[in-house]
Design a protein around this motif. Structure first.
Motif, PDB file in Angstrom:
ATOM      1  N   GLY A 113      57.720  94.098  86.828  1.00  0.00           N
ATOM      2  CA  GLY A 113      56.807  95.229  86.757  1.00  0.00           C
ATOM      3  C   GLY A 113      56.634  95.764  85.348  1.00  0.00           C
ATOM      4  O   GLY A 113      57.425  95.491  84.448  1.00  0.00           O
ATOM      5  N   ARG A 114      55.574  96.500  85.175  1.00  0.00           N
ATOM      6  CA  ARG A 114      55.284  97.133  83.890  1.00  0.00           C
ATOM      7  C   ARG A 114      55.177  98.634  84.092  1.00  0.00           C
ATOM      8  O   ARG A 114      54.750  99.103  85.146  1.00  0.00           O
ATOM      9  CB  ARG A 114      53.963  96.615  83.305  1.00  0.00           C
ATOM     10  CG  ARG A 114      53.913  95.113  83.073  1.00  0.00           C
ATOM     11  CD  ARG A 114      54.749  94.744  81.849  1.00  0.00           C
ATOM     12  NE  ARG A 114      54.714  93.317  81.563  1.00  0.00           N
ATOM     13  CZ  ARG A 114      55.651  92.454  81.941  1.00  0.00           C
ATOM     14  NH1 ARG A 114      56.665  92.858  82.667  1.00  0.00           N
ATOM     15  NH2 ARG A 114      55.571  91.185  81.610  1.00  0.00           N
ATOM     16  N   VAL A 115      55.549  99.379  83.068  1.00  0.00           N
ATOM     17  CA  VAL A 115      55.383 100.828  83.092  1.00  0.00           C
ATOM     18  C   VAL A 115      54.535 101.235  81.897  1.00  0.00           C
ATOM     19  O   VAL A 115      54.531 100.576  80.853  1.00  0.00           O
ATOM     20  CB  VAL A 115      56.736 101.586  83.071  1.00  0.00           C
ATOM     21  CG1 VAL A 115      57.497 101.383  84.367  1.00  0.00           C
ATOM     22  CG2 VAL A 115      57.570 101.207  81.879  1.00  0.00           C
ATOM     23  N   VAL A 116      53.823 102.314  82.090  1.00  0.00           N
ATOM     24  CA  VAL A 116      52.983 102.885  81.036  1.00  0.00           C
ATOM     25  C   VAL A 116      53.639 104.195  80.621  1.00  0.00           C
ATOM     26  O   VAL A 116      54.067 104.976  81.473  1.00  0.00           O
ATOM     27  CB  VAL A 116      51.557 103.145  81.554  1.00  0.00           C
ATOM     28  CG1 VAL A 116      50.701 103.797  80.481  1.00  0.00           C
ATOM     29  CG2 VAL A 116      50.929 101.846  82.036  1.00  0.00           C
ATOM     30  N   GLY A 117      53.744 104.412  79.331  1.00  0.00           N
ATOM     31  CA  GLY A 117      54.378 105.628  78.842  1.00  0.00           C
ATOM     32  C   GLY A 117      53.609 106.238  77.692  1.00  0.00           C
ATOM     33  O   GLY A 117      52.897 105.541  76.960  1.00  0.00           O
ATOM     34  N   LEU A 118      53.761 107.538  77.550  1.00  0.00           N
ATOM     35  CA  LEU A 118      53.157 108.237  76.421  1.00  0.00           C
ATOM     36  C   LEU A 118      53.895 107.877  75.137  1.00  0.00           C
ATOM     37  O   LEU A 118      55.126 107.806  75.119  1.00  0.00           O
ATOM     38  CB  LEU A 118      53.263 109.758  76.608  1.00  0.00           C
ATOM     39  CG  LEU A 118      52.307 110.446  77.543  1.00  0.00           C
ATOM     40  CD1 LEU A 118      52.636 111.939  77.632  1.00  0.00           C
ATOM     41  CD2 LEU A 118      50.871 110.255  77.111  1.00  0.00           C
ATOM     42  N   THR A 119      53.145 107.676  74.086  1.00  0.00           N
ATOM     43  CA  THR A 119      53.742 107.535  72.758  1.00  0.00           C
ATOM     44  C   THR A 119      53.908 108.946  72.202  1.00  0.00           C
ATOM     45  O   THR A 119      53.342 109.914  72.746  1.00  0.00           O
ATOM     46  CB  THR A 119      52.827 106.721  71.830  1.00  0.00           C
ATOM     47  OG1 THR A 119      51.608 107.450  71.644  1.00  0.00           O
ATOM     48  CG2 THR A 119      52.553 105.322  72.382  1.00  0.00           C
ATOM     49  N   PRO A 120      54.646 109.107  71.109  1.00  0.00           N
ATOM     50  CA  PRO A 120      54.732 110.438  70.498  1.00  0.00           C
ATOM     51  C   PRO A 120      53.344 111.013  70.158  1.00  0.00           C
ATOM     52  O   PRO A 120      53.095 112.201  70.363  1.00  0.00           O
ATOM     53  CB  PRO A 120      55.583 110.206  69.250  1.00  0.00           C
ATOM     54  CG  PRO A 120      56.481 109.054  69.649  1.00  0.00           C
ATOM     55  CD  PRO A 120      55.581 108.157  70.483  1.00  0.00           C
ATOM     56  N   ALA A 121      52.441 110.162  69.671  1.00  0.00           N
ATOM     57  CA  ALA A 121      51.076 110.628  69.371  1.00  0.00           C
ATOM     58  C   ALA A 121      50.352 111.053  70.641  1.00  0.00           C
ATOM     59  O   ALA A 121      49.611 112.050  70.651  1.00  0.00           O
ATOM     60  CB  ALA A 121      50.280 109.532  68.659  1.00  0.00           C
ATOM     61  N   GLY A 122      50.561 110.318  71.723  1.00  0.00           N
ATOM     62  CA  GLY A 122      49.951 110.669  73.006  1.00  0.00           C
ATOM     63  C   GLY A 122      50.484 111.984  73.542  1.00  0.00           C
ATOM     64  O   GLY A 122      49.729 112.802  74.075  1.00  0.00           O
ATOM     65  N   LEU A 123      51.777 112.189  73.395  1.00  0.00           N
ATOM     66  CA  LEU A 123      52.392 113.442  73.841  1.00  0.00           C
ATOM     67  C   LEU A 123      51.837 114.629  73.059  1.00  0.00           C
ATOM     68  O   LEU A 123      51.447 115.650  73.644  1.00  0.00           O
ATOM     69  CB  LEU A 123      53.916 113.360  73.684  1.00  0.00           C
ATOM     70  CG  LEU A 123      54.700 114.609  74.044  1.00  0.00           C
ATOM     71  CD1 LEU A 123      54.538 114.966  75.514  1.00  0.00           C
ATOM     72  CD2 LEU A 123      56.178 114.412  73.691  1.00  0.00           C
TER      73      LEU A 123
ATOM     74  N   GLY B 124      46.841 103.927  70.390  1.00  0.00           N
ATOM     75  CA  GLY B 124      48.227 104.291  70.072  1.00  0.00           C
ATOM     76  C   GLY B 124      48.726 105.503  70.848  1.00  0.00           C
ATOM     77  O   GLY B 124      49.702 106.138  70.443  1.00  0.00           O
ATOM     78  N   LEU B 125      48.072 105.818  71.964  1.00  0.00           N
ATOM     79  CA  LEU B 125      48.445 107.007  72.734  1.00  0.00           C
ATOM     80  C   LEU B 125      49.378 106.704  73.901  1.00  0.00           C
ATOM     81  O   LEU B 125      50.088 107.594  74.380  1.00  0.00           O
ATOM     82  CB  LEU B 125      47.182 107.726  73.235  1.00  0.00           C
ATOM     83  CG  LEU B 125      46.244 108.201  72.123  1.00  0.00           C
ATOM     84  CD1 LEU B 125      44.955 108.765  72.711  1.00  0.00           C
ATOM     85  CD2 LEU B 125      46.938 109.232  71.237  1.00  0.00           C
TER      86      LEU B 125
ATOM     87  N   THR C 280      44.064 100.093  84.660  1.00  0.00           N
ATOM     88  CA  THR C 280      44.251  99.040  83.660  1.00  0.00           C
ATOM     89  C   THR C 280      43.280  99.193  82.499  1.00  0.00           C
ATOM     90  O   THR C 280      43.666  99.092  81.330  1.00  0.00           O
ATOM     91  CB  THR C 280      44.098  97.644  84.304  1.00  0.00           C
ATOM     92  OG1 THR C 280      45.090  97.513  85.330  1.00  0.00           O
ATOM     93  CG2 THR C 280      44.258  96.541  83.285  1.00  0.00           C
ATOM     94  N   LYS C 281      42.022  99.462  82.807  1.00  0.00           N
ATOM     95  CA  LYS C 281      41.020  99.640  81.741  1.00  0.00           C
ATOM     96  C   LYS C 281      41.371 100.835  80.856  1.00  0.00           C
ATOM     97  O   LYS C 281      41.266 100.762  79.628  1.00  0.00           O
ATOM     98  CB  LYS C 281      39.631  99.823  82.344  1.00  0.00           C
ATOM     99  CG  LYS C 281      39.072  98.575  82.966  1.00  0.00           C
ATOM    100  CD  LYS C 281      37.728  98.842  83.600  1.00  0.00           C
ATOM    101  CE  LYS C 281      37.231  97.605  84.331  1.00  0.00           C
ATOM    102  NZ  LYS C 281      35.987  97.816  85.037  1.00  0.00           N
ATOM    103  N   ARG C 282      41.771 101.934  81.479  1.00  0.00           N
ATOM    104  CA  ARG C 282      42.131 103.126  80.701  1.00  0.00           C
ATOM    105  C   ARG C 282      43.375 102.877  79.865  1.00  0.00           C
ATOM    106  O   ARG C 282      43.445 103.299  78.704  1.00  0.00           O
ATOM    107  CB  ARG C 282      42.336 104.316  81.634  1.00  0.00           C
ATOM    108  CG  ARG C 282      41.052 104.770  82.287  1.00  0.00           C
ATOM    109  CD  ARG C 282      41.284 105.846  83.317  1.00  0.00           C
ATOM    110  NE  ARG C 282      40.047 106.106  84.055  1.00  0.00           N
ATOM    111  CZ  ARG C 282      39.959 106.944  85.065  1.00  0.00           C
ATOM    112  NH1 ARG C 282      41.015 107.619  85.474  1.00  0.00           N
ATOM    113  NH2 ARG C 282      38.804 107.129  85.672  1.00  0.00           N
ATOM    114  N   VAL C 283      44.361 102.210  80.455  1.00  0.00           N
ATOM    115  CA  VAL C 283      45.590 101.900  79.709  1.00  0.00           C
ATOM    116  C   VAL C 283      45.248 101.071  78.485  1.00  0.00           C
ATOM    117  O   VAL C 283      45.715 101.368  77.373  1.00  0.00           O
ATOM    118  CB  VAL C 283      46.617 101.167  80.603  1.00  0.00           C
ATOM    119  CG1 VAL C 283      47.755 100.592  79.763  1.00  0.00           C
ATOM    120  CG2 VAL C 283      47.169 102.110  81.668  1.00  0.00           C
TER     121      VAL C 283
END
Length: 177
Positions: free
Chosen positions: A125-135, A112-113, A102-105
């Motif tokens: 539930g929640r999901v965490v995903g890469l943004t285009p900048a993160g990818l 914006g990553l 959670t802290k890292r997210v």
């Protein structure tokens, strides 16, 4: 003078002489009733882990990522499209608590990553995903990271690498079982 009889097996002081071997020799001298030779492996692994972290982390720091943040980005990237995982799945893949996830997210969202969204499978539930900048950043950093690791291992022969891979896998299974 070093007593090589403390080193069981085929210990070659000229090849294996380092600070850890010096420490083992000192313990052997001071406490001959003890077998300090496990330090030849465990002490070297600990020392090596610190040195590896120091040499592998600078590219992540240069990208403004703290320890563990690249690990999260990499876990999402390795998952493949659509590069999404739940906090629980991230926790499992990164071997950390969901609190650490959670802290890292939160930090990576601020940069914006990654993004956090409602799960399509479970609306609670929640999901965490890469943004285009993160990818993009993850793909750049993994190239540099793997090149750094290859450079660290460049002086090992293929045979040495395979033996080390096998032995570390055996030790890992034993320690983590």
């Amino acid at each position: 003078m070093e007593d090589e009889s403390i080193f069981h097996g085929s210990y070659d002081a000229s090849v294996n002489k380092d600070r850890v071997a010096d420490i083992v020799s000192q313990w052997h001298r001071e406490r001959p009733d003890l077998d300090p030779t496990p330090l030849l492996i465990i002490g070297r692994i600990q020392h090596l882990a610190e040195a590896l972290d120091a040499s592998l982390r600078p590219p992540f720091a240069a990208a403004g990522l703290g320890n563990g943040e690249f690990d999260m980005l990499a876990a999402l990237r390795r998952e493949g499209e659509p590069y999404m995982l739940t906090a629980g799945q991230l926790s499992e893949r990164m071997l950390v608590t969901t609190g650490a996830v959670t802290k890292r997210v939160d930090r990576l969202i601020a940069r914006g990553l990654v993004s956090r969204s409602v799960s399509e499978v479970d609306a609670r539930g929640r999901v965490v995903g890469l943004t285009p900048a993160g990818l993009t950043l993850t793909d750049q950093l993994i190239e540099e990271h793997l090149a750094n690791e290859a450079a660290i291992l460049r002086n090992l022969t293929d045979s040495d690498r395979k033996a080390l891979e096998r032995l570390l896998a055996v030790l890992t299974r034993h320690v983590l079982s």
